[in-house]
Design a protein around this motif. Structure first.
Motif, PDB file in Angstrom:
ATOM      1  N   PHE A 166      26.568 -69.849  18.354  1.00 56.59           N
ATOM      2  CA  PHE A 166      26.605 -71.105  17.619  1.00 56.59           C
ATOM      3  C   PHE A 166      25.553 -71.183  16.519  1.00 56.59           C
ATOM      4  N   CYS A 167      24.468 -70.446  16.642  1.00 54.51           N
ATOM      5  CA  CYS A 167      23.399 -70.519  15.644  1.00 54.51           C
ATOM      6  C   CYS A 167      23.414 -69.343  14.674  1.00 54.51           C
ATOM      7  N   TYR A 168      24.391 -68.444  14.834  1.00 53.96           N
ATOM      8  CA  TYR A 168      24.344 -67.205  14.049  1.00 53.96           C
ATOM      9  C   TYR A 168      24.422 -67.470  12.546  1.00 53.96           C
ATOM     10  N   ASN A 169      25.231 -68.419  12.141  1.00 55.76           N
ATOM     11  CA  ASN A 169      25.385 -68.695  10.710  1.00 55.76           C
ATOM     12  C   ASN A 169      24.733 -70.005  10.288  1.00 55.76           C
ATOM     13  N   PHE A 170      23.842 -70.541  11.141  1.00 53.22           N
ATOM     14  CA  PHE A 170      23.100 -71.731  10.759  1.00 53.22           C
ATOM     15  C   PHE A 170      21.972 -71.354   9.808  1.00 53.22           C
ATOM     16  N   ALA A 171      21.289 -72.371   9.308  1.00 55.23           N
ATOM     17  CA  ALA A 171      20.130 -72.143   8.440  1.00 55.23           C
ATOM     18  C   ALA A 171      19.098 -71.300   9.186  1.00 55.23           C
ATOM     19  N   SER A 172      18.513 -70.329   8.486  1.00 60.20           N
ATOM     20  CA  SER A 172      17.539 -69.447   9.125  1.00 60.20           C
ATOM     21  C   SER A 172      16.311 -70.211   9.583  1.00 60.20           C
ATOM     22  N   ALA A 173      16.045 -71.383   8.986  1.00 57.06           N
ATOM     23  CA  ALA A 173      14.913 -72.199   9.417  1.00 57.06           C
ATOM     24  C   ALA A 173      15.065 -72.630  10.874  1.00 57.06           C
ATOM     25  N   LEU A 174      16.296 -72.920  11.300  1.00 53.77           N
ATOM     26  CA  LEU A 174      16.531 -73.338  12.678  1.00 53.77           C
ATOM     27  C   LEU A 174      16.289 -72.172  13.636  1.00 53.77           C
ATOM     28  N   SER A 175      16.774 -70.987  13.285  1.00 52.72           N
ATOM     29  CA  SER A 175      16.534 -69.806  14.115  1.00 52.72           C
ATOM     30  C   SER A 175      15.049 -69.477  14.181  1.00 52.72           C
ATOM     31  N   LEU A 176      14.355 -69.689  13.064  1.00 56.34           N
ATOM     32  CA  LEU A 176      12.914 -69.439  13.029  1.00 56.34           C
ATOM     33  C   LEU A 176      12.196 -70.355  14.015  1.00 56.34           C
ATOM     34  N   TYR A 177      12.527 -71.637  13.993  1.00 54.87           N
ATOM     35  CA  TYR A 177      11.898 -72.579  14.916  1.00 54.87           C
ATOM     36  C   TYR A 177      12.135 -72.180  16.366  1.00 54.87           C
ATOM     37  N   TRP A 178      13.380 -71.878  16.704  1.00 54.90           N
ATOM     38  CA  TRP A 178      13.710 -71.606  18.101  1.00 54.90           C
ATOM     39  C   TRP A 178      13.114 -70.271  18.560  1.00 54.90           C
ATOM     40  N   THR A 179      13.027 -69.283  17.658  1.00 51.78           N
ATOM     41  CA  THR A 179      12.425 -67.989  18.008  1.00 51.78           C
ATOM     42  C   THR A 179      10.937 -68.145  18.285  1.00 51.78           C
ATOM     43  N   VAL A 180      10.230 -68.861  17.419  1.00 53.80           N
ATOM     44  CA  VAL A 180       8.790 -69.096  17.641  1.00 53.80           C
ATOM     45  C   VAL A 180       8.579 -69.886  18.922  1.00 53.80           C
ATOM     46  N   GLN A 181       9.447 -70.873  19.160  1.00 52.43           N
ATOM     47  CA  GLN A 181       9.376 -71.668  20.389  1.00 52.43           C
ATOM     48  C   GLN A 181       9.522 -70.767  21.621  1.00 52.43           C
ATOM     49  N   ASN A 182      10.467 -69.832  21.581  1.00 55.83           N
ATOM     50  CA  ASN A 182      10.678 -68.930  22.713  1.00 55.83           C
ATOM     51  C   ASN A 182       9.495 -67.992  22.913  1.00 55.83           C
ATOM     52  N   LEU A 183       8.952 -67.452  21.836  1.00 54.32           N
ATOM     53  CA  LEU A 183       7.812 -66.535  21.940  1.00 54.32           C
ATOM     54  C   LEU A 183       6.593 -67.240  22.527  1.00 54.32           C
ATOM     55  N   LEU A 184       6.364 -68.482  22.100  1.00 57.11           N
ATOM     56  CA  LEU A 184       5.253 -69.246  22.679  1.00 57.11           C
ATOM     57  C   LEU A 184       5.521 -69.538  24.157  1.00 57.11           C
ATOM     58  N   GLY A 185       6.788 -69.775  24.500  1.00 60.33           N
ATOM     59  CA  GLY A 185       7.138 -69.994  25.905  1.00 60.33           C
ATOM     60  C   GLY A 185       6.887 -68.758  26.747  1.00 60.33           C
ATOM     61  N   ILE A 186       7.134 -67.569  26.175  1.00 63.44           N
ATOM     62  CA  ILE A 186       6.887 -66.320  26.897  1.00 63.44           C
ATOM     63  C   ILE A 186       5.386 -66.154  27.151  1.00 63.44           C
ATOM     64  N   VAL A 187       4.563 -66.475  26.145  1.00 62.93           N
ATOM     65  CA  VAL A 187       3.104 -66.397  26.322  1.00 62.93           C
ATOM     66  C   VAL A 187       2.652 -67.346  27.429  1.00 62.93           C
ATOM     67  N   GLN A 188       3.187 -68.567  27.421  1.00 61.08           N
ATOM     68  CA  GLN A 188       2.818 -69.538  28.450  1.00 61.08           C
ATOM     69  C   GLN A 188       3.261 -69.067  29.827  1.00 61.08           C
ATOM     70  N   MET A 189       4.472 -68.533  29.906  1.00 60.77           N
ATOM     71  CA  MET A 189       4.979 -68.050  31.188  1.00 60.77           C
ATOM     72  C   MET A 189       4.109 -66.912  31.714  1.00 60.77           C
ATOM     73  N   TYR A 190       3.621 -66.059  30.829  1.00 56.95           N
ATOM     74  CA  TYR A 190       2.760 -64.941  31.241  1.00 56.95           C
ATOM     75  C   TYR A 190       1.513 -65.449  31.941  1.00 56.95           C
ATOM     76  N   PHE A 191       0.880 -66.473  31.379  1.00 58.85           N
ATOM     77  CA  PHE A 191      -0.331 -67.021  31.989  1.00 58.85           C
ATOM     78  C   PHE A 191      -0.013 -67.810  33.263  1.00 58.85           C
ATOM     79  N   ASN A 192       1.128 -68.520  33.260  1.00 57.51           N
ATOM     80  CA  ASN A 192       1.496 -69.285  34.452  1.00 57.51           C
ATOM     81  C   ASN A 192       1.804 -68.372  35.636  1.00 57.51           C
ATOM     82  N   LEU A 193       2.360 -67.184  35.373  1.00 61.20           N
ATOM     83  CA  LEU A 193       2.692 -66.261  36.451  1.00 61.20           C
ATOM     84  C   LEU A 193       1.447 -65.656  37.100  1.00 61.20           C
TER      85      LEU A 193
END
Length: 622
Positions: free
Chosen positions: A545-572
């Motif tokens: 659903f996001c493949y052909n959306f504005a790249s700004a939206l993919s950028l936001y969600w990718t950074v959000q996921n990467l920050l979530g991975i960092v948080q999950m690493y410390f929480n684990l």
């Protein structure tokens, strides 16, 4: 996922990607009939042109379809039309004597592709002028009538048209001195005869919503809207004409015409594409009753091997007018032509044009926040990254609590598994025991879903904000992202049936980061949790659903996921509690809660029962 799940997912992805190309092959669009390059014209004498020639081919209630081969008559010769230009730093407005309106509007500081390309042209159809007046003189039908010029200079252009029934119309065009995107139109209907001047119901063109780039993917952004005396804003997309036709089977027919309620006078109307709008304000005596939007083919925008693009032609209606002898009727219309910046639309009291949707309470603050960060960093890509980091910091604590909740679910998973085996034939008993388990061990089964519920409004608000944020147009980020308002396509992969398939790195990175985040998330082993099965498919669903959306939206969600991975690493890294520790902690919280309730009295716990006094006794006597 097991083998069967992967097969199902693969089939779904292939079907979703191949659906539209397959439909185009099975149900190809019929070739359009040949069209002539010019609108049909009608030669008339000078005497006839000063009056009008009746057009009996169009009935009173019919709206003709506007194409290059339209049967709408133009009285006079196209080559004899005279053009005049009003110009400021933002607009170049081309006025024409044919229809006494606006032939086209050039946005001098906005370009189709880049600053070395062609400027944006609004109303580029160039067949029927904006603000062309039709039908008002009864005998002229719905035609484009020539005007004469009585004044033209760099500050104003004045057109005049004699009416067949006596009197004349004067239209004065000026550019607004305060807002350089506004064109003021003062119209005066003068009755210089000795009889009552009665003018019939008429129409006026308010523009065509058409693609700026001439691409097929722009179509869904084309719309027409209005605000009427009810103070409600209404908008219809071009998809309203399509209907619902899955597999070529007509389930419902689309609209043939978009109309506003006839009993509510219009305040203003808009025809718009994704980033640019034509807004006509009638609030200063325009006396407009309603709006009509009709589908229009745009063959002049057709590219090779593509369907003919279409747009929406908007006209507004007004009832009969009466002007007493030796008197006049004055009307003013204000035309906005330009980019739909939120700040500009808000200043004009037309912020509805931005289409922030139901999540405007989220998207508008996000837009203001993004622009504020941009003023500091000077790049919208980095502004989105910084804004995402700030949002993540705000949500850091609830996400940490959610991660710990999921770890607790892992601890009690073996006990849950035993219960499921023990009471597998007694679902009611199983549910009771599970609820008791959650209470005894202080576990919240939906605690891991809370951050997602918090993030979804932000994600949807981001989507609506980025979809309309013209600030991102032509704004690049890192080397391969040249325009944050479009997909970050770096190449095309030729595929059978699908044709040239775009390769967009940011959505792929987004899906990969979602998959990695899911893999790191603690999951109870051996426990059947339907939510976990749904989350398995989330990366694929978001990728599609996001493949052909504005790249700004993919950028936001990718950074959000990467920050979530960092948080999950410390929480684990937080030690896993034992079942005994969870139960002891839950018991301790229960005792503290009971002690607080006892200390505070009945007000903090269950309400004390009131004694029933004399009233109860009276009831007994009765």
């Amino acid at each position: 996922m097991d083998r069967t799940a992967w097969i199902v997912v693969t089939i779904c992805v292939v079907l979703l990607l191949a659906w539209q190309p397959l439909m185009d092959r099975l149900y190809p669009t019929p070739e359009p009939r040949p069209v002539r390059e010019e609108v049909e014209t009608k030669e008339v004498s000078k005497a006839e042109s000063e009056g009008v020639v009746a057009d009996d081919t169009i009935s009173e209630g019919e709206v003709p379809t506007l194409t290059a081969s339209s049967e709408m008559l133009i009285q006079g010769d196209l080559s004899s039309a005279r053009e005049f230009v009003l110009e400021n730093t933002q607009l170049r407005v081309v006025l024409t004597t044919l229809g006494g309106g606006i032939d086209k509007i050039e946005l001098k500081e906005h370009y189709v592709e880049d600053e070395e390309g062609d400027p944006i042209i609004l109303h580029g159809i160039n067949k029927v002028p904006v603000l062309n007046l039709q039908g008002i003189d009864w005998t002229d039908g719905y035609t484009v009538v020539p005007y004469e010029v009585i004044k033209a200079n760099s500050s104003e252009v004045v057109f005049k048209r004699k009416l067949h029934k006596g009197g004349y119309i004067v239209r004065t065009f000026t550019l607004d001195p305060e807002n350089e995107y506004l064109v003021n139109v003062d119209q005066k209907i003068v009755n210089d005869s000795g009889e009552l001047l009665v003018l019939g119901p008429g129409r006026m063109d308010t523009g065509v919503a058409e693609p700026i780039y001439g691409r097929a993917d722009e179509r869904t952004h084309l719309s027409v809207g209005w605000k009427d005396s009810s103070e409600e804003f209404n908008i219809d997309k071009i998809t309203a004409f399509d209907g619902f036709k899955p597999l070529g089977i007509t389930i419902s027919h689309g609209k043939t015409v978009i109309t506003s309620p006839a009993d509510r006078p219009l305040l203003w109307s808009v025809t718009k594409s994704q980033f640019f709008s034509l807004v006509v304000d009638f609030s200063e005596g325009g006396q407009v009753t309603n709006l009509r939007g009709t589908q229009v083919e745009l063959p002049h925008l057709r590219s090779k091997n593509e369907k003919i693009p279409d747009g929406i032609r908007a006209t507004v209606q007004f009832g009969g007018l009466k002007v007493k002898p030796s008197e006049s009727l004055e009307q003013r219309m204000v035309l906005f032509a330009g980019p739909t910046y939120d700040e500009v639309m808000t200043d004009l009291n037309k912020k509805e044009v931005m289409e922030h949707g139901y999540f405007g309470f989220v998207s508008r603050p996000l837009l203001l926040f993004m622009n504020a960060i941009y003023k500091v960093v000077g790049n919208y890509g980095w502004a989105i990254v910084i804004m995402t980091i700030i949002i993540k910091l705000v949500l850091w604590y609830p996400q940490t609590k959610a991660n710990l909740s999921m770890k607790k679910m892992q601890v009690v998973a073996p006990i849950m598994k035993e219960m499921q085996e023990k009471f597998k034939d007694k679902p009611d008993k199983l549910q009771q025991e599970m609820m008791k388990l959650y209470k005894d061990y202080g576990v919240n089964p939906v605690g891991g879903c809370l951050p997602i519920l918090l993030q979804m409004p932000i994600f949807i608000g981001f989507y609506w904000m980025l979809l309309r944020a013209i600030e991102l147009r032509h704004e690049g980020w890192i080397w391969w992202v040249s325009d944050l308002s479009k997909p970050d396509t770096i190449a095309y992969l030729p595929l059978p049936i699908l044709g040239d398939f775009p390769i967009n790195p940011l959505p792929i990175l987004m899906a990969a980061s979602m998959f990695l985040s899911f893999q790191m998330t603690p999951k109870p082993q051996g426990v059947d949790n339907p939510a976990q099965h749904i989350f398995k498919f989330m990366p694929i669903i978001f990728l599609i659903f996001c493949y052909n959306f504005a790249s700004a939206l993919s950028l936001y969600w990718t950074v959000q996921n990467l920050l979530g991975i960092v948080q999950m690493y410390f929480n684990l890294k937080i030690p896993m509690p034992t079942p005994e520790e969870l139960k002891a902690k839950a018991e301790e919280k229960k005792k503290v809660r009971e002690a607080l309730q006892a200390k505070a009295g009945p007000g903090m716990g269950a309400p004390a029962k009131k004694a029933r006094g004399p009233r109860t006794q009276k009831r007994k006597k009765r």
